[in-house]
Enzyme design. Structure first.
Site, short mmCIF file in Angstrom:
data_model
loop_
_atom_site.label_atom_id
_atom_site.label_comp_id
_atom_site.label_asym_id
_atom_site.label_seq_id
_atom_site.Cartn_x
_atom_site.Cartn_y
_atom_site.Cartn_z
N ARG A 122 -10.53 52.82 72.67
CA ARG A 122 -11.22 52.15 73.79
C ARG A 122 -12.03 50.96 73.28
NH1 ARG A 122 -14.26 57.13 76.37
NH2 ARG A 122 -15.07 55.60 77.83
N ARG A 143 -11.18 43.39 83.11
CA ARG A 143 -11.18 43.79 81.70
C ARG A 143 -10.21 42.95 80.88
NH1 ARG A 143 -12.95 49.42 82.41
NH2 ARG A 143 -13.12 50.40 80.39
N LYS A 157 -23.15 50.94 81.79
CA LYS A 157 -22.77 50.30 83.06
C LYS A 157 -22.85 51.30 84.21
CE LYS A 157 -18.60 49.41 81.50
NZ LYS A 157 -18.62 50.06 80.14
N ARG A 195 -21.94 62.76 76.66
CA ARG A 195 -21.96 62.54 78.12
C ARG A 195 -21.36 63.71 78.88
NH1 ARG A 195 -19.47 57.15 80.52
NH2 ARG A 195 -17.69 57.76 79.25
N ARG A 216 -15.35 64.07 80.12
CA ARG A 216 -14.12 63.31 80.35
C ARG A 216 -13.15 63.51 79.20
NH1 ARG A 216 -16.05 57.33 82.03
NH2 ARG A 216 -14.36 56.79 80.61
P1 AP5 Z 1 -22.52 55.33 80.87
O1 AP5 Z 1 -23.48 54.59 81.74
O2 AP5 Z 1 -21.79 56.47 81.49
O3 AP5 Z 1 -21.54 54.30 80.14
P2 AP5 Z 1 -20.50 53.26 80.73
O4 AP5 Z 1 -20.87 51.91 80.22
O5 AP5 Z 1 -20.35 53.41 82.21
O6 AP5 Z 1 -19.22 53.73 79.92
P3 AP5 Z 1 -17.76 54.22 80.36
O7 AP5 Z 1 -17.31 55.09 79.25
O8 AP5 Z 1 -17.74 54.82 81.72
O9 AP5 Z 1 -17.04 52.87 80.36
P4 AP5 Z 1 -15.59 52.60 80.10
O10 AP5 Z 1 -15.59 51.18 80.41
O11 AP5 Z 1 -15.02 52.96 78.79
O12 AP5 Z 1 -14.84 53.64 81.07
P5 AP5 Z 1 -14.13 53.42 82.46
O13 AP5 Z 1 -14.35 54.64 83.26
O14 AP5 Z 1 -14.49 52.10 83.06
O15 AP5 Z 1 -23.34 55.87 79.59
C1 AP5 Z 1 -22.72 56.66 78.61
C2 AP5 Z 1 -23.65 57.82 78.18
O16 AP5 Z 1 -24.81 57.28 77.57
C3 AP5 Z 1 -24.15 58.67 79.34
O17 AP5 Z 1 -24.18 60.00 78.95
C4 AP5 Z 1 -25.55 58.14 79.65
O18 AP5 Z 1 -26.41 59.16 80.14
C5 AP5 Z 1 -26.00 57.63 78.29
N1 AP5 Z 1 -26.80 56.41 78.40
C6 AP5 Z 1 -26.62 55.38 79.27
N2 AP5 Z 1 -27.53 54.41 79.05
C7 AP5 Z 1 -28.28 54.84 77.98
C8 AP5 Z 1 -29.38 54.25 77.26
N3 AP5 Z 1 -29.86 53.05 77.60
N4 AP5 Z 1 -29.88 54.96 76.21
C9 AP5 Z 1 -29.39 56.17 75.88
N5 AP5 Z 1 -28.36 56.77 76.54
C10 AP5 Z 1 -27.82 56.11 77.57
O19 AP5 Z 1 -12.59 53.30 82.02
C11 AP5 Z 1 -11.84 54.41 81.58
C12 AP5 Z 1 -10.38 54.02 81.38
O20 AP5 Z 1 -9.81 53.59 82.65
C13 AP5 Z 1 -10.12 52.84 80.43
O21 AP5 Z 1 -10.06 53.25 79.08
C14 AP5 Z 1 -8.75 52.35 80.97
O22 AP5 Z 1 -7.68 53.16 80.53
C15 AP5 Z 1 -8.88 52.52 82.47
N6 AP5 Z 1 -9.39 51.31 83.15
C16 AP5 Z 1 -10.57 51.23 83.86
N7 AP5 Z 1 -10.74 49.99 84.36
C17 AP5 Z 1 -9.66 49.27 83.97
C18 AP5 Z 1 -9.28 47.92 84.16
N8 AP5 Z 1 -10.04 47.05 84.83
N9 AP5 Z 1 -8.11 47.51 83.60
C19 AP5 Z 1 -7.30 48.37 82.90
N10 AP5 Z 1 -7.63 49.66 82.69
C20 AP5 Z 1 -8.80 50.11 83.21
#
Ligand code: AP5
Length: 245
Positions: A202, A119, A44, A158, A191
């Site tokens: 997660r 979420r 994403k 990552r 991270r």
């Molecule tokens: P990347 O694009 O960085 O992945 P992502 O989908 O953005 O994953 P996140 O880990 O950021 O999502 P998340 O939802 O767990 O975390 P968030 O910050 O929202 O890709 C990952 C890696 O793979 C990278 O190294 C990239 O280079 C590589 N890659 C990408 N695409 C690829 C491909 N096609 N092929 C190969 N490699 C690839 O949330 C963190 C925390 O915040 C949560 O756990 C929670 O505690 C809190 N939080 C956030 N939002 C909320 C909410 N709405 N409600 C409650 N708590 C929340």
């Protein structure tokens, strides 16, 4: 008014022209209100900046906003930190509040990409209420579908440039110099929640609390499936196909 004109005089002509051209290009783009949903590591955050650039949208990533609040030790950050470190979701009220505020930014004028929000079904319902008040609605939900077994390697490989949000991967998207941001030369970080152990929680939160959100939008007929296990450039092509249809 006089103050802002004086400030503009201090901006280099090239920067002004670049911004003017960007705004002219943006004026021809349709408004879009998008949600990107998928498990941690599904891509994403990798695809969002590309969509943002193409459609002149703002990118609202609740995870990035919460991490900034944690780093700044704001009252919101202090409340969010414990849940985030454990890979659990923070409370609905906290995230709904930050999204409500963020959507008012001028950069969201042509629409937004919600990355990591909603979420839970409660968050989705509250988002609908917010948008209804503004007389708008979500246009499309991109469901980044990928098998769990591929995510540990993506998450543990990552590296992130904290101030820009630029993301690298040791195997799939390595920086030119290991541990260093290509653009600024600043150090990259990993991270705190990007460990195999925290990933388990997660993923559990994703399947239990976020998958019902996908069903919520399937019932509204606005979900498009993105095969997120493909290489990054192929995923971009899939996203572009969906957004241009
Ligand atoms: P990347 O694009 O960085 O992945 P992502 O989908 O953005 O994953 P996140 O880990 O950021 O999502 P998340 O939802 O767990 O975390 P968030 O910050 O929202 O890709 C990952 C890696 O793979 C990278 O190294 C990239 O280079 C590589 N890659 C990408 N695409 C690829 C491909 N096609 N092929 C190969 N490699 C690839 O949330 C963190 C925390 O915040 C949560 O756990 C929670 O505690 C809190 N939080 C956030 N939002 C909320 C909410 N709405 N409600 C409650 N708590 C929340």
């Amino acid at each position: 008014m006089a103050g802002s004109a004086a400030n503009l005089e201090d901006i280099h002509s090239v920067d002004l022209m670049t911004e003017l051209l960007r705004r002219m290009k943006c004026s021809t783009k349709p408004d879009k209100r998008l949600i990107l949903v998928g498990p941690p590591g599904s891509g994403k955050g990798t695809q969002s900046p590309i969509i943002k650039e193409e459609y002149c949208l703002c990118h609202l990533a609740t995870g990035d906003m919460l991490r900034a609040a944690v780093a700044a030790k704001t009252p919101l950050g202090i409340k969010a930190k414990e849940a985030m470190d454990k890979g659990q979701l923070v409370s609905d009220d906290l995230v709904v509040g930050i999204i409500d505020e963020a959507m008012k930014k001028p950069s969201c004028q042509k629409g937004f990409i919600l990355d990591g929000f909603p979420r839970t079904v409660v968050q989705a319902e509250k988002l609908d209420e917010m948008l209804k008040k503004q007389g708008t609605k979500i246009d499309k939900v991109l469901n980044f579908a990928i098998n769990d077994s591929l995510l540990e390697e993506r998450i543990t490989g990552r590296w992130v440039h904290p101030s820009s949000g630029r993301t690298y991967h040791t195997k799939y998207e390595p920086p030119r110099v290991p541990g260093v941001d290509d653009v600024t030369g600043e150090p990259l970080i990993q991270r705190k929640d990007d460990t195999a152990e925290v990933l388990k929680s997660r993923l559990e939160a994703f399947h239990r609390q976020t998958e019902p959100v996908i069903d919520y939008y399937v019932k509204k007929g606005i979900v498009a499936l993105i095969p997120a296990e493909k290489p990054p450039k192929e995923v971009t092509t899939e996203v572009q196909k969906v957004l241009s249809s």
